[in-house]
Write an enzyme that holds these catalytic residues in place. Structure first.
Site, PDB file in Angstrom:
ATOM      1  N   HIS A   1       1.329   4.850  -2.390  1.00 43.96           N
ATOM      2  CA  HIS A   1       0.946   5.722  -3.521  1.00 43.96           C
ATOM      3  C   HIS A   1       2.220   6.391  -4.013  1.00 43.96           C
ATOM      4  CE1 HIS A   1      -3.378   5.474  -2.420  1.00 43.96           C
ATOM      5  NE2 HIS A   1      -2.869   5.295  -1.217  1.00 43.96           N
TER       6      HIS A   1
ATOM      7  N   GLU B   1     -11.036   3.327   6.291  1.00 46.32           N
ATOM      8  CA  GLU B   1      -9.954   4.208   6.758  1.00 46.32           C
ATOM      9  C   GLU B   1     -10.632   5.276   7.619  1.00 46.32           C
ATOM     10  OE1 GLU B   1      -8.086   6.518   3.653  1.00 46.32           O
ATOM     11  OE2 GLU B   1      -6.393   7.117   4.927  1.00 46.32           O
TER      12      GLU B   1
ATOM     13  N   ASP C   1       1.852   3.989   2.831  1.00 43.81           N
ATOM     14  CA  ASP C   1       0.811   4.840   2.238  1.00 43.81           C
ATOM     15  C   ASP C   1       1.412   6.016   1.455  1.00 43.81           C
ATOM     16  OD1 ASP C   1      -1.815   5.476   1.619  1.00 43.81           O
ATOM     17  OD2 ASP C   1      -2.379   6.158   3.623  1.00 43.81           O
ATOM     18  N   ASP C   2       1.733   7.111   2.149  1.00 43.82           N
ATOM     19  CA  ASP C   2       2.287   8.311   1.505  1.00 43.82           C
ATOM     20  C   ASP C   2       3.454   8.810   2.346  1.00 43.82           C
ATOM     21  OD1 ASP C   2       0.059   8.850  -0.575  1.00 43.82           O
ATOM     22  OD2 ASP C   2      -1.023   8.603   1.308  1.00 43.82           O
TER      23      ASP C   2
ATOM     24  N   HIS D   1      -9.593   1.128  -1.043  1.00 43.34           N
ATOM     25  CA  HIS D   1      -9.505   1.738   0.280  1.00 43.34           C
ATOM     26  C   HIS D   1     -10.905   1.666   0.900  1.00 43.34           C
ATOM     27  CE1 HIS D   1      -5.739   3.289  -1.191  1.00 43.34           C
ATOM     28  NE2 HIS D   1      -5.543   4.109  -0.176  1.00 43.34           N
TER      29      HIS D   1
ATOM     30  N   HIS E   1       0.865  -1.193   0.000  1.00 39.18           N
ATOM     31  CA  HIS E   1       0.000   0.000   0.000  1.00 39.18           C
ATOM     32  C   HIS E   1       0.892   1.231   0.000  1.00 39.18           C
ATOM     33  CE1 HIS E   1      -3.772   2.109   1.903  1.00 39.18           C
ATOM     34  NE2 HIS E   1      -3.110   2.930   1.103  1.00 39.18           N
TER      35      HIS E   1
HETATM   36  N1  ADE Z   1      -4.587   8.755  -1.675  1.00 36.59           N
HETATM   37  C1  ADE Z   1      -3.348   8.772  -1.200  1.00 36.59           C
HETATM   38  N2  ADE Z   1      -3.330   8.374   0.070  1.00 36.59           N
HETATM   39  C2  ADE Z   1      -4.600   8.080   0.422  1.00 36.59           C
HETATM   40  C3  ADE Z   1      -5.235   7.620   1.578  1.00 36.59           C
HETATM   41  N3  ADE Z   1      -4.569   7.374   2.708  1.00 36.59           N
HETATM   42  N4  ADE Z   1      -6.567   7.454   1.556  1.00 36.59           N
HETATM   43  C4  ADE Z   1      -7.257   7.716   0.456  1.00 36.59           C
HETATM   44  N5  ADE Z   1      -6.713   8.155  -0.665  1.00 36.59           N
HETATM   45  C5  ADE Z   1      -5.400   8.339  -0.702  1.00 36.59           C
HETATM   46 ZN    ZN Z   2      -3.690   4.810   0.597  1.00 36.28          ZN
END
Ligand code: ADE
Ligand code: ZN
Length: 340
Positions: free
Chosen positions: A20, A201, A279-280, A198, A18
């Site tokens: 991005h 969350e 994630d990011d 997703h 996971h």
């Molecule tokens: N796009 C990038 N990170 C995300 C996240 N945590 N939740 C939803 N969309 C995303």
């Molecule tokens: Zn994500």
């Protein structure tokens, strides 16, 4: 306090499921690409930009994340972004990465689908040869946009589909349930694409049920709110549905007040196939290994928990069964060489 299992965590091979790619854009690279492309950012320097990464929720992050991606213009930009992540992945002993990209974030700015795709794809191919990192590529639809826009993106992807492994669903969760994309995901499945979404969350357990029942996903991205619904936990356990959990992300987006409050251990204790992911990471302050080390430190993971999490990452991956088995054996061999 240091992480009690730091050396084991560093030594274990890991899969990241996971991630991005647009979320790996570090402020330094954002400034460099802006300069290369003759653009001016509304921040004086990287410190001021980093200081803006103070989020209240998912949407406040997404607003900055989509704006930041605006510096990605050429194929070389997408290559450099992806390569920078892969070098960090190598340092974290990630041996396999399943990476999201958000084509609509780019095509809606007039960047051709192939520009983003080719840059990312070329870096992934180079990483297999030069770094020994295998990968899968997941095209993610933005759920705040319409299903019709998703179908248009799927059309644009058609010339590239042999090199795209699956589709995902991301962006603003609340008010955009999985059911909004039922026909799009059916079309993707008919094309042989694996599906993930997703769900759970920020959104309620009902969105996780929908992702399972209406999108036929093979993994749930995040899914931490599933713990609020016992029947859902029983279902996820019965079908061994993987959850790609992102601990630092959940804290930075205020899903949990602090890492010590995260429910990762409860997910494992409930018998769910939870995995750890970043994630990011450029926005949330930690790549994959940091997420493992942070959880180890703050949640008091056992040695078995650590081993279970990395084993889950391979089990939940889209690697072929013989590749999975080889990595699972390697995990066990590393664990044996780091006795309790
Ligand atoms: N796009 C990038 N990170 C995300 C996240 N945590 N939740 C939803 N969309 C995303
Ligand atoms: Zn994500």
């Amino acid at each position: 306090m240091t992480s009690p299992h730091a050396s084991l965590i560093r030594a274990l091979p890991k899969a990241e499921l996971h991630l991005h790619i647009e979320g790996t854009l570090e402020p330094e690279l954002m400034f460099a690409l802006a300069q290369r492309n003759g653009m001016t950012l509304p921040y004086t320097d990287v410190e001021v930009l980093r200081a803006a990464y103070d989020f209240n929720n998912l949407q406040s992050f997404l607003d900055l994340y989509y704006a930041g991606a605006g510096v990605l213009i050429t194929e070389a930009d997408f290559y450099d972004l992806t390569w920078a992540y892969l070098l960090r992945a190598k340092a974290d002993r990630i041996v396999h990465a399943e990476i999201f990209f958000d084509p609509q974030t780019h095509t809606d700015r007039g960047i051709a689908f192939g520009t983003a795709f080719n840059g990312i794809r070329r870096a992934l191919d180079d990483a297999q040869l030069q770094l020994g990192i295998s990968s899968k590529l997941i095209m993610s639809f933005l759920r705040h946009l319409s299903e019709e826009a998703g179908f248009a993106t799927l059309e644009q992807a058609k010339p590239f589909l042999t090199r795209i492994d699956g589709v995902g669903l991301d962006s603003s969760e609340m008010g955009h349930p999985p059911s909004k994309f039922e026909r799009l995901f059916a079309a993707c499945r008919a094309l042989g694409l694996s599906c993930v979404a997703h769900a759970g969350e920020e959104g309620p357990p009902a969105y996780v049920w929908e992702a399972l029942d209406r999108l036929a996903v093979c993994r749930i991205d995040h899914g931490v709110r599933a713990m609020e619904d016992d029947a859902l936990v029983a279902r996820l356990k019965a079908i061994r549905m993987p959850l790609t959990v992102c601990p630092y992300s959940n804290v930075r987006l205020k899903v949990f007040p602090q890492l010590a409050d995260h429910n990762l251990r409860q997910l494992l204790a409930a018998g769910l196939c939870a995995t750890v992911n970043s994630d990011d990471p450029a926005y949330f302050g930690g790549y994959l290994q940091e997420n493992y080390l942070g959880c180890d430190r703050e949640l008091g993971l056992s040695r078995d928990d650590v081993l279970q999490l990395v084993r889950n990452s391979f089990e939940a991956s889209w690697l072929a069964p013989e590749e999975k088995n080889a990595w699972l054996m390697e995990c066990d061999a590393v664990a044996r060489s780091y006795p309790a």
